[in-house]
Design a protein around this motif. Structure first.
Motif, PDB file in Angstrom:
ATOM      1  N   GLU A  52      26.889  54.656  50.151  1.00 42.74           N
ATOM      2  CA  GLU A  52      25.793  55.549  50.554  1.00 42.74           C
ATOM      3  C   GLU A  52      24.475  54.843  50.887  1.00 42.74           C
ATOM      4  O   GLU A  52      23.514  55.495  51.262  1.00 42.74           O
ATOM      5  CB  GLU A  52      25.565  56.656  49.515  1.00 42.74           C
ATOM      6  CG  GLU A  52      26.799  57.557  49.390  1.00 42.74           C
ATOM      7  CD  GLU A  52      26.537  58.781  48.533  1.00 42.74           C
ATOM      8  OE1 GLU A  52      25.618  59.541  48.895  1.00 42.74           O
ATOM      9  OE2 GLU A  52      27.239  58.959  47.534  1.00 42.74           O
ATOM     10  N   ARG A  66      18.437  54.362  51.070  1.00 39.00           N
ATOM     11  CA  ARG A  66      19.293  55.474  50.671  1.00 39.00           C
ATOM     12  C   ARG A  66      18.392  56.659  50.358  1.00 39.00           C
ATOM     13  O   ARG A  66      17.287  56.490  49.834  1.00 39.00           O
ATOM     14  CB  ARG A  66      20.112  55.102  49.431  1.00 39.00           C
ATOM     15  CG  ARG A  66      21.102  56.196  49.077  1.00 39.00           C
ATOM     16  CD  ARG A  66      22.009  55.903  47.911  1.00 39.00           C
ATOM     17  NE  ARG A  66      22.665  57.160  47.566  1.00 39.00           N
ATOM     18  CZ  ARG A  66      23.401  57.358  46.484  1.00 39.00           C
ATOM     19  NH1 ARG A  66      23.614  56.375  45.635  1.00 39.00           N
ATOM     20  NH2 ARG A  66      23.942  58.534  46.247  1.00 39.00           N
ATOM     21  N   SER A  67      18.852  57.851  50.697  1.00 32.63           N
ATOM     22  CA  SER A  67      18.058  59.064  50.456  1.00 32.63           C
ATOM     23  C   SER A  67      18.798  60.032  49.544  1.00 32.63           C
ATOM     24  O   SER A  67      20.034  60.072  49.546  1.00 32.63           O
ATOM     25  CB  SER A  67      17.753  59.768  51.779  1.00 32.63           C
ATOM     26  OG  SER A  67      16.989  58.908  52.601  1.00 32.63           O
ATOM     27  N   TRP A  68      18.035  60.759  48.775  1.00 36.78           N
ATOM     28  CA  TRP A  68      18.558  61.808  47.901  1.00 36.78           C
ATOM     29  C   TRP A  68      17.680  63.036  48.073  1.00 36.78           C
ATOM     30  O   TRP A  68      16.528  62.935  48.458  1.00 36.78           O
ATOM     31  CB  TRP A  68      18.446  61.405  46.427  1.00 36.78           C
ATOM     32  CG  TRP A  68      19.263  60.251  45.962  1.00 36.78           C
ATOM     33  CD1 TRP A  68      20.455  60.314  45.284  1.00 36.78           C
ATOM     34  CD2 TRP A  68      18.951  58.853  46.069  1.00 36.78           C
ATOM     35  NE1 TRP A  68      20.887  59.028  44.979  1.00 36.78           N
ATOM     36  CE2 TRP A  68      19.986  58.122  45.448  1.00 36.78           C
ATOM     37  CE3 TRP A  68      17.882  58.147  46.637  1.00 36.78           C
ATOM     38  CZ2 TRP A  68      19.990  56.733  45.371  1.00 36.78           C
ATOM     39  CZ3 TRP A  68      17.883  56.765  46.573  1.00 36.78           C
ATOM     40  CH2 TRP A  68      18.937  56.068  45.942  1.00 36.78           C
ATOM     41  N   ASN A 128      23.026  52.875  42.032  1.00 35.43           N
ATOM     42  CA  ASN A 128      24.180  53.758  42.203  1.00 35.43           C
ATOM     43  C   ASN A 128      24.822  54.129  40.871  1.00 35.43           C
ATOM     44  O   ASN A 128      25.488  55.153  40.769  1.00 35.43           O
ATOM     45  CB  ASN A 128      25.235  53.103  43.106  1.00 35.43           C
ATOM     46  CG  ASN A 128      24.886  53.240  44.579  1.00 35.43           C
ATOM     47  OD1 ASN A 128      23.869  53.808  44.933  1.00 35.43           O
ATOM     48  ND2 ASN A 128      25.733  52.715  45.443  1.00 35.43           N
ATOM     49  N   HIS A 133      22.249  62.711  38.091  1.00 34.77           N
ATOM     50  CA  HIS A 133      22.782  63.967  38.643  1.00 34.77           C
ATOM     51  C   HIS A 133      21.946  65.180  38.241  1.00 34.77           C
ATOM     52  O   HIS A 133      21.792  66.114  39.012  1.00 34.77           O
ATOM     53  CB  HIS A 133      24.237  64.160  38.235  1.00 34.77           C
ATOM     54  CG  HIS A 133      25.115  63.069  38.757  1.00 34.77           C
ATOM     55  ND1 HIS A 133      25.274  62.822  40.103  1.00 34.77           N
ATOM     56  CD2 HIS A 133      25.837  62.110  38.115  1.00 34.77           C
ATOM     57  CE1 HIS A 133      26.067  61.769  40.270  1.00 34.77           C
ATOM     58  NE2 HIS A 133      26.420  61.315  39.085  1.00 34.77           N
ATOM     59  N   LEU A 136      19.134  65.869  40.759  1.00 33.08           N
ATOM     60  CA  LEU A 136      19.437  66.068  42.178  1.00 33.08           C
ATOM     61  C   LEU A 136      19.863  67.497  42.473  1.00 33.08           C
ATOM     62  O   LEU A 136      20.445  68.177  41.633  1.00 33.08           O
ATOM     63  CB  LEU A 136      20.562  65.123  42.604  1.00 33.08           C
ATOM     64  CG  LEU A 136      20.293  63.630  42.383  1.00 33.08           C
ATOM     65  CD1 LEU A 136      21.516  62.817  42.803  1.00 33.08           C
ATOM     66  CD2 LEU A 136      19.070  63.175  43.150  1.00 33.08           C
ATOM     67  N   LYS A 139      24.726  69.399  46.528  1.00 27.98           N
ATOM     68  CA  LYS A 139      24.856  69.294  47.995  1.00 27.98           C
ATOM     69  C   LYS A 139      25.129  70.672  48.579  1.00 27.98           C
ATOM     70  O   LYS A 139      26.015  71.385  48.118  1.00 27.98           O
ATOM     71  CB  LYS A 139      26.012  68.338  48.352  1.00 27.98           C
ATOM     72  CG  LYS A 139      25.662  66.893  48.058  1.00 27.98           C
ATOM     73  CD  LYS A 139      26.190  66.008  49.189  1.00 27.98           C
ATOM     74  CE  LYS A 139      25.626  64.621  49.181  1.00 27.98           C
ATOM     75  NZ  LYS A 139      25.553  63.976  47.875  1.00 27.98           N
TER      76      LYS A 139
END
Length: 142
Positions: A52, A66-68, A128, A133, A136, A139
């Motif tokens: 990712e 990397r983006s979140w 990583n 979690h 975030l 998704k």
């Protein structure tokens, strides 16, 4: 019989240790004069190990990004706190961006050499592995 078991378990553990994981390595000090940025080819060969993360070339300098999406602005700051603790421990500091209240982007590169070194990949691999979690957004299923 017991001897065979030992042999087979030994062979599996050596198998695992041959494949040295970036996330188990430690960043080396980047103030050494000999340190040079890696080539794009070298970077491309390492990028599969940091899922990712993307390789970007900004004006000739390679960076990892990397983006979140975080749940809230405050969760974004918590996310950065977790990253900061890791960065301090490694002595290697990424660029942190929090945009539009919930978009977090991290850029990693070795400022002192103006490009990427193995340190950057080590830091990405360690990021990583962080358990973030809870910070975030789920998704969106689109």
């Amino acid at each position: 019989m017991h001897h065979n078991n030992q042999l087979s378990s030994f062979s599996t553990s050596t198998q695992a240790s041959n494949d040295l994981d970036l996330s188990t390595k430690t960043c080396v000090p980047c103030n050494s004069k000999e340190m040079k940025p890696m080539t794009e080819d070298a970077a491309h060969s390492l990028i599969p190990q940091v899922s990712e993360w993307n390789l970007v070339n900004e004006g000739g300098s390679l960076k990892l990004t990397r983006s979140w999406k975080v749940k809230s602005f405050n969760k974004g700051l918590e996310f950065f706190r977790v990253i900061a603790d890791l960065a301090e421990a490694q002595g290697h500091h990424p660029d942190l961006h929090l945009v539009g209240w919930n978009n977090v982007t991290i850029e990693i590169w070795t400022h002192s050499v103006g490009g990427l070194t193995e340190n950057d990949f080590i830091l990405a691999a360690k990021i990583n592995e962080l358990n973030v979690h809870g910070l975030l957004r789920k998704k969106a299923s689109d």
